[in-house]
Scaffold this active site. Sequence first.
Site, PDB file in Angstrom:
ATOM      1  N   PHE A 173      -7.166  -5.268  -1.075  1.00 49.66           N
ATOM      2  CA  PHE A 173      -7.882  -4.075  -0.723  1.00 49.66           C
ATOM      3  C   PHE A 173      -8.205  -3.457  -2.137  1.00 49.66           C
ATOM      4  CE2 PHE A 173      -8.030   0.659   0.329  1.00 49.66           C
ATOM      5  CZ  PHE A 173      -9.066   0.564   1.267  1.00 49.66           C
ATOM      6  N   GLY A 174      -9.535  -3.017  -2.366  1.00 51.49           N
ATOM      7  CA  GLY A 174     -10.081  -2.429  -3.444  1.00 51.49           C
ATOM      8  C   GLY A 174     -10.177  -0.948  -3.610  1.00 51.49           C
ATOM      9  N   THR A 175      -9.512  -0.278  -4.328  1.00 54.07           N
ATOM     10  CA  THR A 175      -9.473   1.596  -3.985  1.00 54.07           C
ATOM     11  C   THR A 175     -10.353   2.270  -4.784  1.00 54.07           C
ATOM     12  OG1 THR A 175      -7.692   1.431  -5.665  1.00 54.07           O
ATOM     13  CG2 THR A 175      -6.884   1.066  -3.547  1.00 54.07           C
ATOM     14  N   TYR A 176     -11.360   1.520  -5.748  1.00 56.26           N
ATOM     15  CA  TYR A 176     -12.068   2.386  -6.455  1.00 56.26           C
ATOM     16  C   TYR A 176     -13.045   3.256  -5.582  1.00 56.26           C
ATOM     17  CZ  TYR A 176     -15.757   4.116  -9.616  1.00 56.26           C
ATOM     18  OH  TYR A 176     -16.358   4.974 -10.255  1.00 56.26           O
TER      19      TYR A 176
ATOM     20  N   TYR B  40      -9.464   4.217 -12.356  1.00 54.71           N
ATOM     21  CA  TYR B  40      -9.885   4.853 -10.976  1.00 54.71           C
ATOM     22  C   TYR B  40      -9.627   6.193 -10.930  1.00 54.71           C
ATOM     23  CZ  TYR B  40     -10.658  -0.268 -10.244  1.00 54.71           C
ATOM     24  OH  TYR B  40     -11.126  -1.411 -10.526  1.00 54.71           O
TER      25      TYR B  40
ATOM     26  N   LYS C 258      -4.144  -1.905 -13.792  1.00 53.53           N
ATOM     27  CA  LYS C 258      -5.075  -2.364 -15.117  1.00 53.53           C
ATOM     28  C   LYS C 258      -5.115  -1.461 -16.299  1.00 53.53           C
ATOM     29  CE  LYS C 258      -8.384  -4.194 -11.772  1.00 53.53           C
ATOM     30  NZ  LYS C 258      -8.455  -2.975 -10.652  1.00 53.53           N
TER      31      LYS C 258
ATOM     32  N   HIS D  68      -7.888  -4.559 -18.393  1.00 51.07           N
ATOM     33  CA  HIS D  68      -9.134  -4.210 -17.637  1.00 51.07           C
ATOM     34  C   HIS D  68     -10.324  -4.988 -18.091  1.00 51.07           C
ATOM     35  CE1 HIS D  68     -10.546  -1.217 -14.568  1.00 51.07           C
ATOM     36  NE2 HIS D  68     -11.434  -2.223 -14.528  1.00 51.07           N
TER      37      HIS D  68
ATOM     38  N   SER E  25     -16.506  -6.713  -6.376  1.00 44.02           N
ATOM     39  CA  SER E  25     -17.929  -6.379  -5.883  1.00 44.02           C
ATOM     40  C   SER E  25     -18.468  -7.616  -5.032  1.00 44.02           C
ATOM     41  CB  SER E  25     -18.737  -6.210  -7.175  1.00 44.02           C
ATOM     42  OG  SER E  25     -18.529  -4.896  -7.758  1.00 44.02           O
TER      43      SER E  25
ATOM     44  N   THR F 128     -22.044  -3.990  -3.982  1.00 49.56           N
ATOM     45  CA  THR F 128     -21.492  -2.646  -4.660  1.00 49.56           C
ATOM     46  C   THR F 128     -21.712  -1.418  -4.124  1.00 49.56           C
ATOM     47  OG1 THR F 128     -20.641  -1.862  -6.711  1.00 49.56           O
ATOM     48  CG2 THR F 128     -22.881  -2.364  -6.888  1.00 49.56           C
TER      49      THR F 128
ATOM     50  N   GLU G  64     -12.215  -4.354  10.293  1.00 48.02           N
ATOM     51  CA  GLU G  64     -13.041  -5.517  10.598  1.00 48.02           C
ATOM     52  C   GLU G  64     -12.777  -6.690   9.167  1.00 48.02           C
ATOM     53  OE1 GLU G  64     -17.288  -5.925   9.136  1.00 48.02           O
ATOM     54  OE2 GLU G  64     -17.656  -5.676  11.231  1.00 48.02           O
ATOM     55  N   ASN G  65     -12.660  -6.133   8.079  1.00 47.12           N
ATOM     56  CA  ASN G  65     -12.570  -7.015   6.935  1.00 47.12           C
ATOM     57  C   ASN G  65     -11.293  -7.893   7.128  1.00 47.12           C
ATOM     58  OD1 ASN G  65     -14.916  -5.949   5.977  1.00 47.12           O
ATOM     59  ND2 ASN G  65     -13.912  -4.673   4.424  1.00 47.12           N
TER      60      ASN G  65
END
Length: 322
Positions: A33-36, A67, A96, A129, A229, A233, A291-292
């Site tokens: 799960f990306g949090t940016y 972030y 990172k 990073h 991404s 994005t 959904e993901n």
Amino acid sequence: MLKKETGLLNETMDPTPQRVKLNDGNFMPVLGFGTYAPPEVPRNRAVEAVKLAIEAGFRHIDSAHLYNNEEQVGLAIRSKIADGSVKRKDIFYTSKLWCTFLRPELVQSALESSLKKLQLDYVDLYLIHFPVALKPGEDLMPKDENGKAKFDTVDLCATWEAMEKCKEAGLAKSIGVSNFNRRQLEMILNKPGLKYKPVCNQVECHPYLNQSKLLDFCKSKDIVLVAYSALGTQRLEQWMDINSPVLLEDPVLCALAKKHKRSPALIALRYQLQRGVVVLAKSYSEQRIRENVKVFEFQLTAEDMKVLDGLNRNFRYIVLDL
């Protein structure tokens, strides 16, 4: 039996068993799960999104000093531990090291600063990073009077040695890199006295930029490729040309989505998993988060994969304006 014979999970089952073994013996969940989120999104939205993600079945949470949300992400993780939903060992958390901290003497204190914000004892993965050093200081993007980036001169091999010390100190269970090309990876791998190889290389990767050569190289060195991404994005002016093509509107992707009765996003995520790529899905929408995780419920055919490979155009969404 955790898995059906197809190797896919039942809909009702938690996707946590879907993990990949890293070259240091640790395990990373293949769906992250990306949090940016852009600066205009209120920080507290991250708390809610990460909680929702954990509730939906995500166990791999990806963030970074850049972030500016590690306090919120840490709060969400700790609240899901406190309410009994998960144990700390169930969560795989990535942070990172930002470009202004690449001097070896700054590495451990940067990680300790992240841990303090998170209020966690360790991170599961700590990444360099970007392979670019910027002048140390408060400013994340230091610029001179002409608006040009202020670079620093740092030997990345020395930075890597400091990363190894963080692992040995137990502050990071695993260490890796992000946005490295083959040459930069080889520089670390060929370093005299190397103690630990990078476990992964996190890079932009999606059907328009499938990174097939870099993926093959990483596989040959037992380094996991992690895709960010992966769904194109967010349309962010600071990182990209907002006139870029919208990946999830691609007609080929949409046709495959129709065929499998899935969303284009799920097709893009599934594509990566079947290539042996760990994939990050970023969304603050409850519906899309839920959904993901359904990416484990279906499979693409070899023909589907070939069609998706054909979309590659070496197109990069994220361009760091340095």
